[in-house]
Design a protein around this motif. Sequence first.
Motif, PDB file in Angstrom:
ATOM      1  N   LEU A 113      37.302  91.193  49.055  1.00 41.80           N
ATOM      2  CA  LEU A 113      38.575  91.153  48.100  1.00 41.80           C
ATOM      3  C   LEU A 113      37.067  91.945  46.851  1.00 41.80           C
ATOM      4  N   ILE A 114      36.216  90.982  46.212  1.00 37.26           N
ATOM      5  CA  ILE A 114      35.860  91.303  45.238  1.00 37.26           C
ATOM      6  C   ILE A 114      35.301  92.478  44.878  1.00 37.26           C
ATOM      7  N   THR A 116      34.950  95.276  46.666  1.00 33.99           N
ATOM      8  CA  THR A 116      36.619  95.822  46.761  1.00 33.99           C
ATOM      9  C   THR A 116      37.200  96.045  45.573  1.00 33.99           C
ATOM     10  N   LEU A 117      37.458  95.367  44.349  1.00 36.00           N
ATOM     11  CA  LEU A 117      37.987  95.794  43.368  1.00 36.00           C
ATOM     12  C   LEU A 117      37.364  96.344  42.749  1.00 36.00           C
ATOM     13  N   LEU A 118      36.105  95.672  42.390  1.00 36.24           N
ATOM     14  CA  LEU A 118      35.135  96.141  41.737  1.00 36.24           C
ATOM     15  C   LEU A 118      35.557  97.519  41.505  1.00 36.24           C
ATOM     16  N   CYS A 119      34.430  98.129  42.883  1.00 35.79           N
ATOM     17  CA  CYS A 119      34.321  99.324  43.108  1.00 35.79           C
ATOM     18  C   CYS A 119      36.054 100.187  42.780  1.00 35.79           C
ATOM     19  N   THR A 120      36.621  99.900  43.265  1.00 34.43           N
ATOM     20  CA  THR A 120      37.947 100.603  43.140  1.00 34.43           C
ATOM     21  C   THR A 120      38.466 100.899  41.493  1.00 34.43           C
ATOM     22  N   HIS A 184      47.221  95.554  50.061  1.00 34.40           N
ATOM     23  CA  HIS A 184      46.970  95.060  51.184  1.00 34.40           C
ATOM     24  C   HIS A 184      46.629  94.189  52.140  1.00 34.40           C
ATOM     25  N   TYR A 185      45.402  94.166  52.372  1.00 34.66           N
ATOM     26  CA  TYR A 185      44.691  93.608  52.643  1.00 34.66           C
ATOM     27  C   TYR A 185      45.116  92.019  52.209  1.00 34.66           C
ATOM     28  N   ALA A 186      45.170  91.862  50.466  1.00 30.51           N
ATOM     29  CA  ALA A 186      44.949  90.436  49.968  1.00 30.51           C
ATOM     30  C   ALA A 186      46.323  89.918  51.048  1.00 30.51           C
ATOM     31  N   GLN A 187      47.460  90.760  50.563  1.00 26.87           N
ATOM     32  CA  GLN A 187      48.702  90.080  51.779  1.00 26.87           C
ATOM     33  C   GLN A 187      48.692  89.987  52.788  1.00 26.87           C
ATOM     34  N   LEU A 202      46.763  91.594  35.873  1.00 29.42           N
ATOM     35  CA  LEU A 202      44.719  91.011  34.776  1.00 29.42           C
ATOM     36  C   LEU A 202      43.850  92.172  34.909  1.00 29.42           C
ATOM     37  N   TYR A 203      44.359  92.772  36.628  1.00 26.95           N
ATOM     38  CA  TYR A 203      43.539  93.507  36.793  1.00 26.95           C
ATOM     39  C   TYR A 203      43.442  94.942  36.276  1.00 26.95           C
ATOM     40  N   LEU A 204      45.502  95.702  36.093  1.00 26.93           N
ATOM     41  CA  LEU A 204      45.323  96.806  35.823  1.00 26.93           C
ATOM     42  C   LEU A 204      44.648  97.070  34.622  1.00 26.93           C
ATOM     43  N   LEU A 205      44.883  95.692  33.704  1.00 25.85           N
ATOM     44  CA  LEU A 205      44.188  95.206  32.699  1.00 25.85           C
ATOM     45  C   LEU A 205      43.275  95.412  31.932  1.00 25.85           C
TER      46      LEU A 205
END
Length: 228
Positions: A113-114, A116-120, A184-187, A202-205
Motif C-alpha cells: 500500500l505505501i 502504491t499510495l505514494l505513486c498515486t 479495493h486492496y485495502a478492504q 488524511l490521504y486526500l489532504l
Amino acid sequence: MQQITMNDMTSSPRWSAFERFTKRSVWPAYAGCVWAFLYAVFVRFYQAAGGTIGLSGQPRSPETGLYMASYIMGVLILICGFILLGLVKPWGRIVPAWMPWIAGKPIPRAVVLIPTLLCTAFLLAHGAAGIVTRALFLASVIDIHLPEQYWIDMDLHDMALWDLLVYEPWFLMMGLLSGLTAAHYAQASGVSPSALKRSTMLYLLFVVLLTALFICSIVFDFVEKISF
C-alpha cells in the motif's frame, strides 16, 4: 460523543457508496494496466524510437537524453500497470516461490500500500497541477519556464496544449484508477471501514497539499521542472 460522530461519518450515504464500489470493483486495476500500456507504447516507446509527434521542441541531446529517458519511463510505466493487477489477483498477495527463505509467505499490507499510495499521490498531483498551470499559461495568467540545458528550442504554446489535452489527463486518470485499486486492496486485505475512512481523509489532504506544492513550484519556478 466522538464515537457517535465518527460512526455517523463512516455510515454517510456517500461514503457507504464509495466503500461498496471500491470493495467489489476490480475493473480499475485492469483499466489502469491498459491505460499504462497505451501510454508506455504509443508515447514513451514511440518517442524512444525517434517519434516526434507530441514533442514541441528540439532536445539538445536526444540520443543520450530524451530517447533513453523515454524508454526507461516506458518500462517503469508498464511495471506499474502490472503491479495494479497484482493488487486484485491472489498471486499479488503471496511472496513468489523463487524468492529464498520467504517464499509463500503473505506480503505485508504496508509493503504494497505505501508505495502504491505514494505513486498515486504523485500521479494525481502531477496531473491536477499540470492541468491548472497549463490552463493558466494559455490564458496568459502565468509564465512557464523550461530548463534551457535540455532544449534548444521550444514552442511553449504547443507544449501547453499537448500537456493540457494529452499528457496531464493521462496522469490524472492513471492516479484515479490507481487510487481506486488501492482502496479495493485495502478492504480486501482487512482494513476496517473506520480506518479506511480516516486514512482516506488524511490521504486526500496530503494529495491537495502536494498538488499545491507542484503548482507553486511551476508558477514561482523555485524547483527545477522535470518533464515526464
